[in-house]
Write a protein that holds these residues in place. Sequence first.
Motif, PDB file in Angstrom:
ATOM      1  N   ASP A 189       1.707  -0.533  -8.379  1.00  0.00           N
ATOM      2  CA  ASP A 189       1.755  -1.630  -7.412  1.00  0.00           C
ATOM      3  C   ASP A 189       2.289  -2.951  -7.958  1.00  0.00           C
ATOM      4  O   ASP A 189       3.000  -3.669  -7.237  1.00  0.00           O
ATOM      5  CB  ASP A 189       0.374  -1.844  -6.800  1.00  0.00           C
ATOM      6  CG  ASP A 189      -0.119  -0.613  -6.050  1.00  0.00           C
ATOM      7  OD1 ASP A 189       0.681   0.340  -5.907  1.00  0.00           O
ATOM      8  OD2 ASP A 189      -1.281  -0.591  -5.618  1.00  0.00           O
ATOM      9  N   PRO A 210      -4.821  -0.390   4.283  1.00  0.00           N
ATOM     10  CA  PRO A 210      -4.673   0.274   2.979  1.00  0.00           C
ATOM     11  C   PRO A 210      -5.969   0.880   2.478  1.00  0.00           C
ATOM     12  O   PRO A 210      -7.064   0.342   2.688  1.00  0.00           O
ATOM     13  CB  PRO A 210      -4.226  -0.872   2.071  1.00  0.00           C
ATOM     14  CG  PRO A 210      -4.780  -2.107   2.707  1.00  0.00           C
ATOM     15  CD  PRO A 210      -4.702  -1.850   4.186  1.00  0.00           C
ATOM     16  N   GLU A 211      -5.836   2.027   1.834  1.00  0.00           N
ATOM     17  CA  GLU A 211      -7.009   2.657   1.215  1.00  0.00           C
ATOM     18  C   GLU A 211      -7.472   1.773   0.059  1.00  0.00           C
ATOM     19  O   GLU A 211      -6.672   1.154  -0.628  1.00  0.00           O
ATOM     20  CB  GLU A 211      -6.664   4.069   0.746  1.00  0.00           C
ATOM     21  CG  GLU A 211      -5.469   4.188  -0.190  1.00  0.00           C
ATOM     22  CD  GLU A 211      -5.818   3.943  -1.641  1.00  0.00           C
ATOM     23  OE1 GLU A 211      -7.023   3.864  -1.971  1.00  0.00           O
ATOM     24  OE2 GLU A 211      -4.884   3.820  -2.453  1.00  0.00           O
ATOM     25  N   ARG A 212      -8.784   1.754  -0.156  1.00  0.00           N
ATOM     26  CA  ARG A 212      -9.350   0.938  -1.234  1.00  0.00           C
ATOM     27  C   ARG A 212     -10.424   1.746  -1.965  1.00  0.00           C
ATOM     28  O   ARG A 212     -11.511   1.245  -2.224  1.00  0.00           O
ATOM     29  CB  ARG A 212      -9.947  -0.349  -0.668  1.00  0.00           C
ATOM     30  CG  ARG A 212      -8.973  -1.171   0.134  1.00  0.00           C
ATOM     31  CD  ARG A 212      -9.691  -2.300   0.863  1.00  0.00           C
ATOM     32  NE  ARG A 212      -9.694  -3.536   0.093  1.00  0.00           N
ATOM     33  CZ  ARG A 212     -10.390  -4.622   0.421  1.00  0.00           C
ATOM     34  NH1 ARG A 212     -11.159  -4.598   1.481  1.00  0.00           N
ATOM     35  NH2 ARG A 212     -10.337  -5.700  -0.314  1.00  0.00           N
ATOM     36  N   CYS A 223      -1.897   3.687  -8.273  1.00  0.00           N
ATOM     37  CA  CYS A 223      -2.004   2.310  -7.795  1.00  0.00           C
ATOM     38  C   CYS A 223      -1.725   1.281  -8.883  1.00  0.00           C
ATOM     39  O   CYS A 223      -0.714   0.586  -8.849  1.00  0.00           O
ATOM     40  CB  CYS A 223      -3.383   2.060  -7.186  1.00  0.00           C
ATOM     41  SG  CYS A 223      -3.624   2.822  -5.573  1.00  0.00           S
ATOM     42  N   GLU A 228      -1.449   3.871   5.730  1.00  0.00           N
ATOM     43  CA  GLU A 228      -2.507   3.719   4.723  1.00  0.00           C
ATOM     44  C   GLU A 228      -1.938   3.615   3.315  1.00  0.00           C
ATOM     45  O   GLU A 228      -2.596   3.090   2.419  1.00  0.00           O
ATOM     46  CB  GLU A 228      -3.493   4.890   4.785  1.00  0.00           C
ATOM     47  CG  GLU A 228      -4.552   4.754   5.842  1.00  0.00           C
ATOM     48  CD  GLU A 228      -5.863   5.418   5.437  1.00  0.00           C
ATOM     49  OE1 GLU A 228      -5.994   5.827   4.273  1.00  0.00           O
ATOM     50  OE2 GLU A 228      -6.760   5.515   6.299  1.00  0.00           O
ATOM     51  N   ARG A 241     -12.988  -2.971   4.847  1.00  0.00           N
ATOM     52  CA  ARG A 241     -11.690  -2.451   5.286  1.00  0.00           C
ATOM     53  C   ARG A 241     -10.785  -3.597   5.726  1.00  0.00           C
ATOM     54  O   ARG A 241     -11.170  -4.423   6.552  1.00  0.00           O
ATOM     55  CB  ARG A 241     -11.890  -1.489   6.464  1.00  0.00           C
ATOM     56  CG  ARG A 241     -10.683  -0.633   6.796  1.00  0.00           C
ATOM     57  CD  ARG A 241     -10.822   0.739   6.186  1.00  0.00           C
ATOM     58  NE  ARG A 241      -9.536   1.406   6.078  1.00  0.00           N
ATOM     59  CZ  ARG A 241      -9.376   2.619   5.580  1.00  0.00           C
ATOM     60  NH1 ARG A 241     -10.399   3.297   5.132  1.00  0.00           N
ATOM     61  NH2 ARG A 241      -8.178   3.165   5.493  1.00  0.00           N
ATOM     62  N   GLU A 293      -0.655  -5.892   3.532  1.00  0.00           N
ATOM     63  CA  GLU A 293       0.122  -5.246   2.470  1.00  0.00           C
ATOM     64  C   GLU A 293      -0.021  -6.019   1.165  1.00  0.00           C
ATOM     65  O   GLU A 293      -0.192  -5.438   0.085  1.00  0.00           O
ATOM     66  CB  GLU A 293       1.592  -5.157   2.874  1.00  0.00           C
ATOM     67  CG  GLU A 293       1.863  -4.222   4.044  1.00  0.00           C
ATOM     68  CD  GLU A 293       3.274  -4.365   4.595  1.00  0.00           C
ATOM     69  OE1 GLU A 293       3.814  -3.366   5.089  1.00  0.00           O
ATOM     70  OE2 GLU A 293       3.831  -5.491   4.537  1.00  0.00           O
ATOM     71  N   THR A 334      -0.203   2.441  -0.034  1.00  0.00           N
ATOM     72  CA  THR A 334       0.007   1.131  -0.641  1.00  0.00           C
ATOM     73  C   THR A 334       1.500   0.913  -0.813  1.00  0.00           C
ATOM     74  O   THR A 334       2.201   1.751  -1.394  1.00  0.00           O
ATOM     75  CB  THR A 334      -0.696   1.047  -2.001  1.00  0.00           C
ATOM     76  OG1 THR A 334      -2.079   1.347  -1.825  1.00  0.00           O
ATOM     77  CG2 THR A 334      -0.558  -0.344  -2.588  1.00  0.00           C
ATOM     78  N   LYS A 338      -3.632  -5.604  -0.701  1.00  0.00           N
ATOM     79  CA  LYS A 338      -3.834  -4.397  -1.503  1.00  0.00           C
ATOM     80  C   LYS A 338      -3.056  -4.460  -2.813  1.00  0.00           C
ATOM     81  O   LYS A 338      -3.556  -4.077  -3.883  1.00  0.00           O
ATOM     82  CB  LYS A 338      -3.425  -3.154  -0.706  1.00  0.00           C
ATOM     83  CG  LYS A 338      -3.547  -1.843  -1.484  1.00  0.00           C
ATOM     84  CD  LYS A 338      -4.964  -1.632  -2.015  1.00  0.00           C
ATOM     85  CE  LYS A 338      -5.054  -0.475  -3.000  1.00  0.00           C
ATOM     86  NZ  LYS A 338      -4.767   0.821  -2.408  1.00  0.00           N
ATOM     87  N   GLU A 383      -4.705  -6.915  -5.267  1.00  0.00           N
ATOM     88  CA  GLU A 383      -5.959  -6.393  -5.809  1.00  0.00           C
ATOM     89  C   GLU A 383      -5.695  -5.570  -7.063  1.00  0.00           C
ATOM     90  O   GLU A 383      -6.344  -5.739  -8.100  1.00  0.00           O
ATOM     91  CB  GLU A 383      -6.672  -5.527  -4.765  1.00  0.00           C
ATOM     92  CG  GLU A 383      -7.316  -6.302  -3.634  1.00  0.00           C
ATOM     93  CD  GLU A 383      -7.860  -5.395  -2.544  1.00  0.00           C
ATOM     94  OE1 GLU A 383      -8.541  -5.908  -1.641  1.00  0.00           O
ATOM     95  OE2 GLU A 383      -7.608  -4.174  -2.590  1.00  0.00           O
ATOM     96  N   ASN A 384      -4.745  -4.668  -6.972  1.00  0.00           N
ATOM     97  CA  ASN A 384      -4.436  -3.811  -8.115  1.00  0.00           C
ATOM     98  C   ASN A 384      -3.690  -4.567  -9.209  1.00  0.00           C
ATOM     99  O   ASN A 384      -3.850  -4.264 -10.394  1.00  0.00           O
ATOM    100  CB  ASN A 384      -3.621  -2.604  -7.650  1.00  0.00           C
ATOM    101  CG  ASN A 384      -4.463  -1.616  -6.870  1.00  0.00           C
ATOM    102  OD1 ASN A 384      -5.648  -1.454  -7.130  1.00  0.00           O
ATOM    103  ND2 ASN A 384      -3.864  -0.951  -5.904  1.00  0.00           N
TER     104      ASN A 384
END
Length: 427
Positions: free
Chosen positions: A261, A149-151, A257, A116, A166, A200, A118, A203, A206-207
């Motif tokens: 990231d 990955p957690e979001r 994050c 999970e 998810r 991978e 990142t 995520k 996104e950040n």
Amino acid sequence: MKKICVVGLGYIGLPTAVMFANHGYQVLGVDVSERAINLLSKGQVHIEEPGLQEYLTKSLVGGTFTVSTTPEEADMFIVAVPSPITAEKTADMKYIEAATASIVPFLKKGDLVVLESTVPPRTVMDVMMPILAEANLEFGTELFVSHSPERVIPGKVFEELVNNSRIIGGINAESAERTREFYLSFVKGEFHMTDVTTAEMVKVIENTFRDVNIAFANEIAKMSENLGVNAWEAISLANHHPRVNIHFPGPGVGGHCIAVDPWFLVEKQTELAKIIHLSRLTNDGMPSFTVNKTLEILKSNYVRNPRVAVLGLTFKSNIDDVRESPSMEIVEKLSHEDINLVSFDPHVLENKVPSQTQSFEDAITHADTLVILTDHDYFKKLNPHTLAELMTTRIVLDTKNCINREEWEAAGFTVYKLGDGKGNPIG
């Protein structure tokens, strides 16, 4: 009842563990911190998150959640440990490696391993898989591996664990599908299935998108101060365009994050990640910009032997998380200046820096300047007339646009805002 072993009981691992424990699974939570394990075993949370205490209590009373410093056999293993960056801005994989190695002795045929955390793209394939291979199980048929990955955002973790979509990337289709079956117990959002490396990448980008957007806003803020423009007003008006969504500026970017990231991509593809790299440098430079602005304000107001009260140490409002917080860097830099520094945060209940006090009144009494670095609700509700009576000089620097300028000026304050060239006489 199937058993899940969650390795890492921090801001993501613990909420995930108790969520599973309250939705039909027997869960063992594992962490190397004896303090965390001791507190949890007594039914006490070691992090702040709305709803966490209730979920923990329910799972402990129901006997579906236990904690330990070492893993045990399970049907599913979730790795949710930190993946920070080093001083050289490269990914530090030691926690991922250690957590993965810790579960190898307990793996058996049919088990599922889910990462999970990142991480940089190809972490599962290049870092975890060689370690998991020591279990002597065939990947994809005897041992299933995925990345989901957690979001979620601190302060709304449980709401978003349930309702957010998810991403699940497996080393093969069956790994992804087996992962989905577990998360179906509580996730109401959509599931998007892909391969492990794409998950991978998703995520991380996104950040990174958010970091680049914030860097753009910070550049707008700096330019606005020079041009006599209020950046907050300009950005708000620009966002009325149906295809524009600019974030807002601030004293820096923090958290586990967004501040971390983008460096994963810079490390992997240095020559190509030029905009990403420049954005990171821009956002990493905001603490120094804020410190210099503070010192300039003190100088322009002829404040001698100044007492400066910093309000807010966390990277985000209404949480207790100071990881990668720009506020901490600002406090560190200000501590080396010739000022009397005091800091306060209503959510950080253990002192993290030498200047910190647990008393708000102590922080502001005889202060010359307030520097608001975090937009906690606590600070938004402050009564400037009450503060004015306690302070020596009435100056405030609001880096988050969280106070009403007119109200504070009516109470006798000289108000400065980051990115407000209209209201900042030193801009």
